[in-house]
Structure formats: structure tokens, C-alpha cells
Design a protein around this motif. Structure first.
Motif, PDB file in Angstrom:
ATOM      1  N   GLU A  43       0.858  -1.195   0.000  1.00  0.00           N
ATOM      2  CA  GLU A  43       0.000   0.000   0.000  1.00  0.00           C
ATOM      3  C   GLU A  43       0.887   1.236   0.000  1.00  0.00           C
ATOM      4  N   VAL A  44       0.589   2.194  -0.884  1.00  0.00           N
ATOM      5  CA  VAL A  44       1.394   3.422  -0.890  1.00  0.00           C
ATOM      6  C   VAL A  44       0.555   4.642  -0.497  1.00  0.00           C
ATOM      7  N   ASP A  45      -0.760   4.444  -0.368  1.00  0.00           N
ATOM      8  CA  ASP A  45      -1.657   5.555  -0.029  1.00  0.00           C
ATOM      9  C   ASP A  45      -1.652   5.754   1.487  1.00  0.00           C
ATOM     10  N   LEU A  46      -1.168   6.942   1.898  1.00  0.00           N
ATOM     11  CA  LEU A  46      -0.995   7.217   3.325  1.00  0.00           C
ATOM     12  C   LEU A  46      -2.314   7.104   4.099  1.00  0.00           C
ATOM     13  N   SER A  47      -3.397   7.664   3.530  1.00  0.00           N
ATOM     14  CA  SER A  47      -4.649   7.669   4.305  1.00  0.00           C
ATOM     15  C   SER A  47      -5.194   6.246   4.478  1.00  0.00           C
ATOM     16  N   LYS A  48      -5.068   5.441   3.430  1.00  0.00           N
ATOM     17  CA  LYS A  48      -5.556   4.053   3.545  1.00  0.00           C
ATOM     18  C   LYS A  48      -4.757   3.296   4.604  1.00  0.00           C
ATOM     19  N   MET A  49      -3.450   3.553   4.605  1.00  0.00           N
ATOM     20  CA  MET A  49      -2.605   2.835   5.559  1.00  0.00           C
ATOM     21  C   MET A  49      -2.903   3.277   6.990  1.00  0.00           C
ATOM     22  N   LEU A  50      -3.104   4.596   7.174  1.00  0.00           N
ATOM     23  CA  LEU A  50      -3.438   5.112   8.510  1.00  0.00           C
ATOM     24  C   LEU A  50      -4.731   4.471   9.017  1.00  0.00           C
ATOM     25  N   ALA A  51      -5.716   4.415   8.127  1.00  0.00           N
ATOM     26  CA  ALA A  51      -7.012   3.850   8.515  1.00  0.00           C
ATOM     27  C   ALA A  51      -6.843   2.400   8.955  1.00  0.00           C
ATOM     28  N   ARG A  52      -6.023   1.651   8.218  1.00  0.00           N
ATOM     29  CA  ARG A  52      -5.851   0.227   8.555  1.00  0.00           C
ATOM     30  C   ARG A  52      -5.099   0.021   9.861  1.00  0.00           C
ATOM     31  N   LEU A  53      -4.088   0.837  10.072  1.00  0.00           N
ATOM     32  CA  LEU A  53      -3.331   0.730  11.327  1.00  0.00           C
ATOM     33  C   LEU A  53      -4.260   0.992  12.512  1.00  0.00           C
ATOM     34  N   GLU A  54      -5.100   2.025  12.361  1.00  0.00           N
ATOM     35  CA  GLU A  54      -6.023   2.368  13.448  1.00  0.00           C
ATOM     36  C   GLU A  54      -7.025   1.251  13.676  1.00  0.00           C
ATOM     37  N   GLU A  55      -7.567   0.757  12.571  1.00  0.00           N
ATOM     38  CA  GLU A  55      -8.529  -0.348  12.618  1.00  0.00           C
ATOM     39  C   GLU A  55      -7.964  -1.519  13.421  1.00  0.00           C
ATOM     40  N   GLN A  56      -6.680  -1.793  13.208  1.00  0.00           N
ATOM     41  CA  GLN A  56      -6.065  -2.963  13.859  1.00  0.00           C
ATOM     42  C   GLN A  56      -5.482  -2.628  15.228  1.00  0.00           C
ATOM     43  N   GLY A  57      -5.708  -1.379  15.689  1.00  0.00           N
ATOM     44  CA  GLY A  57      -5.296  -0.990  17.033  1.00  0.00           C
ATOM     45  C   GLY A  57      -3.784  -0.967  17.228  1.00  0.00           C
ATOM     46  N   LEU A  58      -3.042  -0.722  16.145  1.00  0.00           N
ATOM     47  CA  LEU A  58      -1.574  -0.683  16.269  1.00  0.00           C
ATOM     48  C   LEU A  58      -1.139   0.730  16.690  1.00  0.00           C
ATOM     49  N   CYS A  59      -0.082   0.789  17.485  1.00  0.00           N
ATOM     50  CA  CYS A  59       0.397   2.054  18.033  1.00  0.00           C
ATOM     51  C   CYS A  59       1.068   2.883  16.934  1.00  0.00           C
ATOM     52  N   LEU A  60       0.402   3.968  16.533  1.00  0.00           N
ATOM     53  CA  LEU A  60       0.864   4.774  15.391  1.00  0.00           C
ATOM     54  C   LEU A  60       2.273   5.333  15.570  1.00  0.00           C
ATOM     55  N   GLU A  61       2.592   5.675  16.808  1.00  0.00           N
ATOM     56  CA  GLU A  61       3.879   6.304  17.094  1.00  0.00           C
ATOM     57  C   GLU A  61       5.051   5.456  16.565  1.00  0.00           C
ATOM     58  N   ALA A  62       4.970   4.151  16.809  1.00  0.00           N
ATOM     59  CA  ALA A  62       6.061   3.262  16.396  1.00  0.00           C
ATOM     60  C   ALA A  62       6.170   3.161  14.877  1.00  0.00           C
ATOM     61  N   TYR A  63       5.077   3.487  14.179  1.00  0.00           N
ATOM     62  CA  TYR A  63       5.070   3.344  12.715  1.00  0.00           C
ATOM     63  C   TYR A  63       5.326   4.654  11.988  1.00  0.00           C
ATOM     64  N   GLU A  64       5.571   5.752  12.734  1.00  0.00           N
ATOM     65  CA  GLU A  64       5.761   7.057  12.087  1.00  0.00           C
ATOM     66  C   GLU A  64       6.835   7.007  10.997  1.00  0.00           C
ATOM     67  N   TRP A  65       7.944   6.369  11.310  1.00  0.00           N
ATOM     68  CA  TRP A  65       9.034   6.317  10.320  1.00  0.00           C
ATOM     69  C   TRP A  65       8.596   5.566   9.056  1.00  0.00           C
ATOM     70  N   TYR A  66       7.802   4.529   9.245  1.00  0.00           N
ATOM     71  CA  TYR A  66       7.337   3.729   8.105  1.00  0.00           C
ATOM     72  C   TYR A  66       6.345   4.544   7.267  1.00  0.00           C
ATOM     73  N   LEU A  67       5.524   5.337   7.948  1.00  0.00           N
ATOM     74  CA  LEU A  67       4.566   6.174   7.229  1.00  0.00           C
ATOM     75  C   LEU A  67       5.290   7.262   6.433  1.00  0.00           C
ATOM     76  N   ASP A  68       6.448   7.690   6.933  1.00  0.00           N
ATOM     77  CA  ASP A  68       7.258   8.667   6.186  1.00  0.00           C
ATOM     78  C   ASP A  68       7.597   8.164   4.786  1.00  0.00           C
ATOM     79  N   LEU A  69       7.723   6.856   4.645  1.00  0.00           N
ATOM     80  CA  LEU A  69       8.063   6.296   3.335  1.00  0.00           C
ATOM     81  C   LEU A  69       6.950   6.583   2.325  1.00  0.00           C
ATOM     82  N   ARG A  70       5.722   6.823   2.832  1.00  0.00           N
ATOM     83  CA  ARG A  70       4.597   7.201   1.964  1.00  0.00           C
ATOM     84  C   ARG A  70       4.534   8.718   1.791  1.00  0.00           C
ATOM     85  N   ARG A  71       5.221   9.448   2.666  1.00  0.00           N
ATOM     86  CA  ARG A  71       5.152  10.917   2.611  1.00  0.00           C
ATOM     87  C   ARG A  71       6.213  11.510   1.690  1.00  0.00           C
TER      88      ARG A  71
END
Ligand code: NSS
Length: 432
Positions: free
Chosen positions: A363-391
Motif C-alpha cells: 500500500e502506498v496511499d498514506l490515508s488508507k494505511m493510517l485507517a488500517r493501522l487504526e482499525e487494527q489498534g496498532l500504536c501509530l507512534e512506532a510506525y511514524e518512520w514507516y509512514l514517512d516512506l509514503r510521505r
């Protein structure tokens, strides 16, 4: 004497009458009065040795007579033709020396599985284990060579991480100074970060999964060959996979044919492995399973029995594509043609073996990925660096992970995956 020291597999092909020196460990021993019959092994093979009183100093004869199995020894002597001996030759000793004497070996014939696992540090000397390790080395060498020839760059991801790549249930947690970290379940996220400069990367490293179930195909520590490539979709990734797997099998057949014949008798099925591999969708797999009488419905993940049924009558590996989203992790890309599914594929080895590779487009779409992480209750803070790869300049990309021990289990036709690794780690075992 003009001595030639060679590995046993080479030495045995010298002409009769050659004067040679062999080094190795006593594999079998038997004596009848004035003659001691030994079989010596080294990393390359075995040879029959006879030590006859009178042909060498008495003290050396006695050393040979008294040496226990697994003693390391040096033997000098002359080669003779002997049709009944392994390799057709016998070494008649004119000098014999024990370098490391052995106490009575704790492993004899017909031991329980548990004892063999307790004595794993000694059992790995067995011919079966030796053959498996050679096949494994060939498989890894074949992979690395193919990857280099195809311009993939080997990288070194961390094993300590704060991210769960494959879900929270199989994480090994440990204290890292003042915080909690995990042992890596997969290097994928780090490989994704590396494609932005290197484009085509791979790693061969351990992955750790706190698998509590006792199965014959799960380890808690396994060797994971992972690849990530920019600009390719999951279909192109499947082409990479079928070529890579074929190159690995070919290398094993080329370099360790004898070992494979020893382990599995029939190597025909391995020779049949060549691209293109078969491709079916998850939905087609479900239809096939239902027709076979499996009580599985669309949306359920495939387990070992289902994978077995899907490939039972196949001679080449099978890609199962387009799994329902609910079966797979957050990072996969939604399939444009069938949005209920991901653009992903698992590769199943043929003849009922089951999964050896899991992969997908990412997945390369940031909003879709954010939605899925939240859905699965994963701690966003730890994934910030990974989300940067989409930014920052995201690109279409795909990758996959191949379990080295799964491939070795398949090639060597092993009953249990623990025999594809010298020191297996499972739910019940971390010793020796
Ligand atoms: O969980 S996977 O299916 N996928 C991943 O980890 C992805 N993050 C890989 C990637 O895209 N870079 O595991 C991949 C493969 C799987 O097909 C098996 O062959 C092997 O890793 N695997 C295992 N082998 C032995 N023991 C265990 N527990 C195990 N888990 C996965």
C-alpha cells in the motif's frame, strides 16, 4: 613415503596402491583379534579402513583397537580395491594415530526423537543432518548468486525493532534498557525503506515468531530470505519468485545431487520445477476446496490441510493470489480489480507441501494505511518512520519473504521442519 592428504571423497578415487593419509572421525568400528575394521568419515564422505596387527607398530594397532566411535584419527596407508567397501576402496593402515579420543558416544541406533534433540550438538554429525546442511548451503548460495546476477543488493536489516510487521500475537518481547522492543518478525519494513536509494534489495536473516502451536512447519526462529523492489507490481514479483525458486532448486540439484538422492530417493519431482508456476486466485482455490468437500467459506484463511489439498495433484509450485483483506496484514495494497482482496500471492510448493513464500504489492496511499493501522489498534507512534516512506516520494513496490527451512524441508522431503536447521528453536526447545 610420499603422502597425499585429500578429503575422503577425493582420496577414494585415487588408483589402487596409492599411498595416502586420511583424517577423520571413526564412524563405525569392529575388531576380530588381529584385525580392526573401521569406517572413517570426514565432511566429504566415508572410507573403510583395516588395521592389521604386524603392519604397523603394536602401540598404534592397540590405539586403533581401543579407539571408540567418534574419536578423531589420522591414518596412513595404501589403497586397495574392495568391491564391497563404500566407494569400492579400502585403506590398509601402516600408521595410526588418535588425535582426540572419544568417550562412549551417547547416541546409538534407534534413539527417541527427544534424546536426539537433547543431543543435537552431537546428532548434527549424522549423515542425514550433514546432507541436509549441504543442501541448505547450496540453496542459499543459489539464491545469492541469482540475486546478484539480477542486480539485487544485499542489505542488513536490524533484528531488534519496535514494530510488529506480522501482527501482535507472535511477538517476542524483550527489555531494551528502559523500553520494550521485539525480535524482528520480518525485515520487510526496513527493506521498504532501503528501496528509495537502492531500488532492488534483499536480506537473508533470521526472523522470530512466538509460535505457540506445535506444527511440523513452524519454528520460532527461522531464516528468512526477503526481497523488495521498486517499480514492480505483484504480478512482476511472482515472475521474480518463480525464477529465484527455480535457481535455488537447480543449484541444489547441481551441487548436492548425491545428498538429495540419499535423503529423498526420487529427485524427479525437483527436476520438474521450472517457470511458469501455476497461478490461481484465492476464490478459485475456495471453489476447488468446496468441490473436494472441505467446509471452508470465502474469507477464511487457508490452513495446512487446505494448502495440501490445493497442491496435492500439482507438479510445479502454485501461486494463490488475491486473498481477502481480513486474512492478511495491514501493509498490502488493495487490488484494483477486486477491492475485497489484496494484490498479493502466497507460493505453495507442489505435491501437497504448502506455503514457502508470502508476498504482496505494498500500500502506498498514506490515508488508507493510517485507517488500517487504526482499525487494527496498532500504536501509530512506532510506525511514524514507516509512514514517512509514503510521505516522501513513494513509489509502487512489491516484495516477498521466503522461509529457507520450508524450502529445505520440501527439497529434502523432511517430516519436520526442525531437521532443516542445525539448532531448532520451537515452543518446547531452546537447548542446546
Ligand atoms: O509471514 S509471512 O508469510 N510474510 C512475511 O513475513 C512478509 N513480511 C515477508 C515479506 O513480504 N517481506 O512469512 C514469509 C515466509 C512464509 O511463507 C514461510 O515460508 C516463512 O516465511 N515462515 C516461517 N518459516 C518457519 N517457521 C515459521 N514460524 C514461519 N513463519 C513464516
Amino acid at each position: 613415503m610420499n603422502m597425499t592428504f585429500l578429503p575422503i571423497s577425493k582420496l577414494i578415487h585415487l588408483p589402487s596402491d596409492s599411498e595416502v593419509e586420511a583424517r577423520g572421525w571413526i564412524y563405525r568400528a569392529r575388531s576380530s583379534g588381529a584385525i580392526v575394521f573401521l569406517v572413517l568419515r570426514d565432511s566429504s564422505g566415508i572410507i573403510q579402513v583395516t588395521v592389521k596387527k604386524g603392519n604397523l607398530p603394536d602401540l598404534e594397532f592397540e590405539a586403533a583397537r581401543d579407539a571408540a566411535v567418534e574419536s578423531s584419527v589420522v591414518v596412513q596407508g595404501r589403497l586397495f580395491e574392495d568391491k564391497r567397501a563404500p566407494g569400492g576402496k579400502e585403506l590398509r593402515a601402516s600408521a595410526f594415530k588418535v588425535l582426540g579420543s572419544a568417550q562412549p558416544f551417547p547416541i546409538t541406533e534407534y534413539q527417541s526423537e527427544e534424546l536426539l534433540l537433547d543431543q543435537r550438538h552431537l546428532w548434527i554429525r549424522s549423515r542425514e543432518q550433514t546432507a541436509v546442511m549441504k543442501v541448505k548451503a547450496a540453496v542459499m548460495a543459489g539464491a545469492r548468486d541469482w540475486l546478484r546476477e539480477n542486480e539485487f543488493i544485499e542489505v542488513t536489516p536490524p533484528m531488534l525493532t519496535q514494530n510488529a510487521c506480522e501482527g501482535g500475537t507472535t511477538l517476542f518481547k524483550l527489555n531494551y534498557f528502559d523500553r520494550e522492543v521485539f525480535l524482528s518478525q520480518s525485515s520487510q519494513m526496513y527493506l521498504e525503506a532501503l528501496i528509495f536509494s537502492l531500488e532492488r534489495v534483499y536480506s537473508l536473516a533470521p526472523s522470530f515468531r512466538a509460535e505457540k502451536s506445535r506444527t511440523s512447519r513452524h519454528l520460532t526462529e527461522f531464516w528468512h530470505l526477503e526481497l523488495e523492489a521498486a517499480w514492480i507490481d505483484y504480478r512482476k514479483s511472482m515472475e521474480v519468485q518463480e525464477q529465484l525458486v527455480t535457481a535455488m532448486v537447480q543449484r541444489a540439484l547441481r551441487d548436492t545431487r548425491e545428498e538429495l538422492v540419499h535423503l529423498r530417493k526420487d529427485i524427479g519431482p525437483l527436476e520438474a520445477i521450472a517457470p511458469p508456476f501455476k497461478r490461481i486466485t484465492y476464490s478459485q482455490a475456495i471453489e476447488k476446496l468446496q468441490a473436494l468437500g472441505h467446509g471452508i467459506t470465502w474469507g477464511c484463511d487457508l490452513g495446512a490441510p487446505e494448502e495440501r489439498a490445493i497442491t496435492a495433484d500439482e507438479a510445479v509450485p502454485v501461486f494463490v493470489t488475491n486473498f481477502p483483506k481480513e486474512c492478511k496484514p495491514f501493509y498490502m495494497k488493495e487490488d484494483q480489480e477486486d477491492p475485497r482482496t489484496y494484490a498479493c500471492a502466497d507460493l505453495l510448493a507442489p505435491a501437497g507441501f504448502g506455503e514457502i513464500i508470502g508476498g504482496s504489492e505494498r500500500e502506498v496511499d498514506l490515508s488508507k494505511m493510517l485507517a488500517r493501522l487504526e482499525e487494527q489498534g496498532l500504536c501509530l507512534e512506532a510506525y511514524e518512520w514507516y509512514l514517512d516512506l509514503r510521505r516522501y516520494g513513494s513509489v509502487p513496490h512489491s516484495g516477498f519473504g521466503l522461509g529457507i527451512e520450508r524450502v529445505v524441508k520440501f527439497l529434502c522431503d523432511l517430516e519436520h521442519i526442525r531437521d532443516a536447521i542445525p539448532f531448532p528453536r520451537t515452543v518446547s526447545r531452546a537447548y542446546p
